[in-house]
Design a protein around this motif. Sequence first.
Motif, PDB file in Angstrom:
ATOM      1  N   GLU A 185      47.524  44.745  22.709  1.00 20.87           N
ATOM      2  CA  GLU A 185      48.406  43.569  22.753  1.00 20.87           C
ATOM      3  C   GLU A 185      48.597  43.087  24.195  1.00 20.87           C
ATOM      4  OE1 GLU A 185      51.963  44.818  20.730  1.00 20.87           O
ATOM      5  OE2 GLU A 185      51.012  44.746  18.767  1.00 20.87           O
ATOM      6  N   ALA A 186      48.781  44.041  25.106  1.00 20.39           N
ATOM      7  CA  ALA A 186      48.950  43.691  26.521  1.00 20.39           C
ATOM      8  C   ALA A 186      47.678  43.051  27.068  1.00 20.39           C
ATOM      9  CB  ALA A 186      49.324  44.921  27.340  1.00 20.39           C
ATOM     10  N   LYS A 187      46.535  43.601  26.666  1.00 25.37           N
ATOM     11  CA  LYS A 187      45.238  43.046  27.090  1.00 25.37           C
ATOM     12  C   LYS A 187      45.097  41.622  26.579  1.00 25.37           C
ATOM     13  CE  LYS A 187      40.385  43.391  26.108  1.00 25.37           C
ATOM     14  NZ  LYS A 187      39.554  43.708  25.010  1.00 25.37           N
ATOM     15  N   ASN A 188      45.426  41.406  25.295  1.00 28.87           N
ATOM     16  CA  ASN A 188      45.324  40.063  24.708  1.00 28.87           C
ATOM     17  C   ASN A 188      46.280  39.087  25.406  1.00 28.87           C
ATOM     18  OD1 ASN A 188      43.369  40.922  22.904  1.00 28.87           O
ATOM     19  ND2 ASN A 188      44.821  41.275  21.220  1.00 28.87           N
ATOM     20  N   GLU A 218      44.790  38.287  28.799  1.00 27.50           N
ATOM     21  CA  GLU A 218      43.667  37.353  28.670  1.00 27.50           C
ATOM     22  C   GLU A 218      44.163  35.936  28.379  1.00 27.50           C
ATOM     23  OE1 GLU A 218      41.186  39.135  25.662  1.00 27.50           O
ATOM     24  OE2 GLU A 218      40.126  40.406  27.135  1.00 27.50           O
ATOM     25  N   LEU A 219      45.184  35.811  27.526  1.00 26.04           N
ATOM     26  CA  LEU A 219      45.766  34.514  27.218  1.00 26.04           C
ATOM     27  C   LEU A 219      46.378  33.889  28.479  1.00 26.04           C
ATOM     28  CD1 LEU A 219      46.431  32.434  25.011  1.00 26.04           C
ATOM     29  CD2 LEU A 219      48.555  33.696  24.591  1.00 26.04           C
ATOM     30  N   ALA A 220      47.125  34.700  29.233  1.00 24.66           N
ATOM     31  CA  ALA A 220      47.725  34.218  30.482  1.00 24.66           C
ATOM     32  C   ALA A 220      46.644  33.811  31.475  1.00 24.66           C
ATOM     33  CB  ALA A 220      48.634  35.296  31.079  1.00 24.66           C
ATOM     34  N   MET A 221      45.545  34.586  31.533  1.00 26.69           N
ATOM     35  CA  MET A 221      44.452  34.264  32.442  1.00 26.69           C
ATOM     36  C   MET A 221      43.796  32.936  32.034  1.00 26.69           C
ATOM     37  SD  MET A 221      40.934  36.296  33.347  1.00 26.69           S
ATOM     38  CE  MET A 221      41.580  37.673  34.219  1.00 26.69           C
ATOM     39  N   ARG A 254      43.584  29.580  34.220  1.00 27.12           N
ATOM     40  CA  ARG A 254      42.318  28.884  34.505  1.00 27.12           C
ATOM     41  C   ARG A 254      42.430  27.401  34.172  1.00 27.12           C
ATOM     42  NH1 ARG A 254      38.755  33.645  32.128  1.00 27.12           N
ATOM     43  NH2 ARG A 254      38.298  34.764  34.058  1.00 27.12           N
ATOM     44  N   LEU A 255      43.059  27.096  33.013  1.00 29.51           N
ATOM     45  CA  LEU A 255      43.257  25.691  32.636  1.00 29.51           C
ATOM     46  C   LEU A 255      44.168  24.973  33.636  1.00 29.51           C
ATOM     47  CD1 LEU A 255      43.632  25.891  28.744  1.00 29.51           C
ATOM     48  CD2 LEU A 255      41.787  24.791  30.024  1.00 29.51           C
TER      49      LEU A 255
END
Length: 163
Positions: free
Chosen positions: A20-23, A26-29, A33-34
């Motif tokens: 969950e932390a990884k996901n 990745e979402l925050a990253m 990026r956007l």
Amino acid sequence: RSNLRDQNAQLVDDAKSAEEAKNAAELAMNRARLDLQQVEEEAGRYQELLTTVTADLDEASLKWAHAVQKIPNLPEMIINGAAEPVDAAIVAVKTDVDLVVLSAGSEDKVKIGDMFTIYRGGNFVAKCKVIRTTPDLAGARIMYTNDGQSIQVGDSASSRMAY
């Protein structure tokens, strides 16, 4: 065995939490990026705008310098307001020392430094710059004369066309 089951359950929970932390990371990253892409695009638009504004400023500066070259007292005129135009006639000419006498003076609001255009019958003859005033006359230095022209007593002079 129950201890192993408890440890296994804890490891499974830790693995789920890590996933969950990884996901979330990745979402925050991806969001970052956007955001970065949008900021870079906006920075590009501002750079284009800055380039345009800088070019416009350079052009305006050149035009201002040209205007001040043609009208040396332009900044003073803008600050103090342009003087009312004065119309006069040439009452004396001394071409050997490049001087003329105008039929208007300080009572007519003629000032030292004022520029006059001298003309005859609507045709440009010369330009002169006031160097001395009396209440009813002004002495002026001939700045230049149009090719083939000479200033004559009776020629018209005006500060309205001096530039």
